[in-house]
Enzyme design. Structure first.
Site, PDB file in Angstrom:
ATOM      1  N   PRO A 112       0.820  -1.212   0.000  1.00 24.50           N
ATOM      2  CA  PRO A 112       0.000   0.000   0.000  1.00 24.50           C
ATOM      3  C   PRO A 112       0.852   1.260   0.000  1.00 24.50           C
ATOM      4  O   PRO A 112       1.937   1.294   0.594  1.00 24.50           O
ATOM      5  CB  PRO A 112      -0.770  -0.112   1.315  1.00 24.50           C
ATOM      6  CG  PRO A 112       0.120  -0.908   2.209  1.00 24.50           C
ATOM      7  CD  PRO A 112       0.853  -1.868   1.316  1.00 24.50           C
ATOM      8  N   CYS A 143      -3.835  29.746 -13.827  1.00 27.98           N
ATOM      9  CA  CYS A 143      -4.690  30.193 -14.909  1.00 27.98           C
ATOM     10  C   CYS A 143      -5.112  28.989 -15.740  1.00 27.98           C
ATOM     11  O   CYS A 143      -4.512  28.684 -16.771  1.00 27.98           O
ATOM     12  CB  CYS A 143      -3.931  31.223 -15.759  1.00 27.98           C
ATOM     13  SG  CYS A 143      -5.049  32.292 -16.630  1.00 27.98           S
ATOM     14  N   GLU A 144      -6.143  28.291 -15.241  1.00 31.45           N
ATOM     15  CA  GLU A 144      -6.526  26.989 -15.793  1.00 31.45           C
ATOM     16  C   GLU A 144      -7.874  26.655 -15.163  1.00 31.45           C
ATOM     17  O   GLU A 144      -8.003  26.697 -13.939  1.00 31.45           O
ATOM     18  CB  GLU A 144      -5.459  25.980 -15.341  1.00 31.45           C
ATOM     19  CG  GLU A 144      -5.423  24.653 -16.011  1.00 31.45           C
ATOM     20  CD  GLU A 144      -4.899  24.735 -17.436  1.00 31.45           C
ATOM     21  OE1 GLU A 144      -5.635  24.274 -18.305  1.00 31.45           O
ATOM     22  OE2 GLU A 144      -3.787  25.257 -17.679  1.00 31.45           O
TER      23      GLU A 144
END
Ligand SMILES: *Cc1c(COP(=O)(O)O)cnc(C)c1O
Length: 415
Positions: free
Chosen positions: A274, A341-342
């Site tokens: 894990p 900026c997305e």
């Protein structure tokens, strides 16, 4: 086995369990965005998992969090380690893991990774290299490698919370199940063939145990048909964690029972690997509110951490719970958005108490695939990481500067 249910090692640490005063102090001292990783919680997660799988070897999938302090903590607790690249393998050795406790799983490995793995194996006898293609076996032989070899098998079953983290049914990973036995037998002439491996993807939950059982039982069957006898059968990681506060914790006992039951009789040691289960709830990301904007459809809460600090919401549509540290007042439905900026640069919709500029927000379950996947997109320096252990605090990664962002850039000299 009481470790799994005992009050001092609860199966999950919720975001609300983190101390407001501590988080506030850390943000004041180290600034935001800031990852906070609690090493004591990493130890608790390991102890709970190891108790549920008393006969198994527990390997930490390092790609979830490679901070040196985390690796050293797990090494000291007795974990082994699963590395996804030569770079991670190098970091495992730097953190003090012995050769026999390190597995390097080569996925379409660039030559430079295989070169390095062969060198590392010479310095650290006992390193196991896991390969997922006959071609990779040839490439190791060409480099003179004749050490411990494990074969990654594509079991043809997948589990997972999102298509991009489901790998079992994906032809990219592992050799086709029905070719595995013959490939292993021929590899045994040139290598020390020690095990077989499969990993079905991430997000095993109570509902997904059918897939997990099927994978494990196919691996058990394969192991019983193989000559020579194997040292271990690695059934992968992917143990789910509750990202939503209403999600129940993973019933580890059920997973362990199902695993033993499905594996059947076998002399080989069971290996589980894990990543997120050991570190996810040991970490939070702290971020500060810089803008509050009332829009007709929602209140946009602008924060200083974005997809460059934590990409999972943008990449996988993952939910990460967010709460306002120390705030009370009327809860408002908000959209928490970063400075990138997305349009995918949002952490989704959250109920926040009276959102105000300057508030400190904590983003939960950020200890796995958080800092690890951070980028410098938009020329944004990566956050700092601090580790806490009881009352102690230390910096694991200093905050990057703008100078770090451009450190590899060179002035072009034309030739
Ligand atoms: C990513 C990965 C893991 C760990 O997955 P988790 O969901 O973090 O448990 C284990 N094994 C392999 C081969 C992996 O690629």
């Amino acid at each position: 086995m009481s470790a799994t249910v005992s009050a001092d090692n609860p199966p999950v640490r919720r975001l609300s369990d983190w101390s407001d005063a501590r988080l506030d102090d850390l943000a004041d001292e180290y600034d935001t965005p800031l990852y906070v990783i609690d090493l004591e919680r990493v130890r608790e997660n390991y102890a709970r998992l190891a108790a549920a799988f008393p006969d198994a070897d527990v390997h930490f999938a390092a790609k979830a969090n490679t901070s040196r302090a985390v690796l050293e903590t797990l090494e000291a607790e007795g974990a082994s380690i699963e590395c996804a690249s030569a770079g991670e393998t190098e970091r495992a050795f730097a953190a003090g893991f012995e050769g026999e406790r390190v597995h390097y799983t080569a996925v379409n490995p660039p030559g430079i990774d295989l070169d390095r793995a062969v060198e590392l194996a010479a310095d650290h006898p006992g390193l196991t290299v896991t390969v997922g293609a006959a071609d990779t076996i040839d490439r190791l032989a060409e480099r003179g490698y004749d050490g411990r070899l494990c074969l990654r098998v594509n079991p043809g079953v997948g589990a997972g919370h999102h298509e991009k983290v489901r790998t079992g049914a994906d032809a990219k990973f592992g050799v086709p199940y029905d070719r595995a036995a013959s490939l292993l037998e021929s590899a045994a002439d040139d290598f020390d063939v020690v095990g077989i491996h499969a990993h079905a993807g991430s997000g095993i939950s109570g509902d997904d145990l059918g897939n997990h059982r099927e994978l494990v039982s196919r691996m058990g069957e394969l192991a019983r048909t193989i000559d020579p006898d194997l040292e271990f059968v690695d059934v992968g990681g992917g143990f789910g964690v509750p990202y939503h506060p209403d999600d129940p914790p993973l019933d580890l006992e059920s997973v362990a029972d199902a695993t033993r039951d499905a594996l059947g009789d076998l002399d080989a040691t069971l290996v589980v690997e894990p990543g997120r289960y050991l570190v996810a709830d040991a970490g939070v990301l702290l971020t500060r509110v810089n803008t509050v904007k009332e829009a007709p459809e929602t209140t946009v809460v602008g924060v200083d951490a974005g997809m460059t600090a934590l990409v999972r919401p943008a990449l996988y549509d993952s939910y990460h719970h967010i709460r306002s540290v120390g705030a009370d007042g009327q809860a408002v439905e908000t959209t928490v958005a970063g400075p990138i900026c997305e349009s995918s640069d949002t952490f989704g919709t959250h109920l926040l108490a009276d959102p105000t500029r300057g508030d400190l927000l904590a983003v939960g379950n950020a200890g796995a695939y958080g800092y690890e996947m951070a980028s410098q997109y938009n020329s944004r320096p990566r956050p700092a990481v601090v580790v806490v252990d009881g009352d102690r605090t230390g910096v694991a990664h200093r905050r990057e500067t703008h100078a770090d962002v451009i450190a590899t850039e060179t002035e072009v000299t034309w030739e």
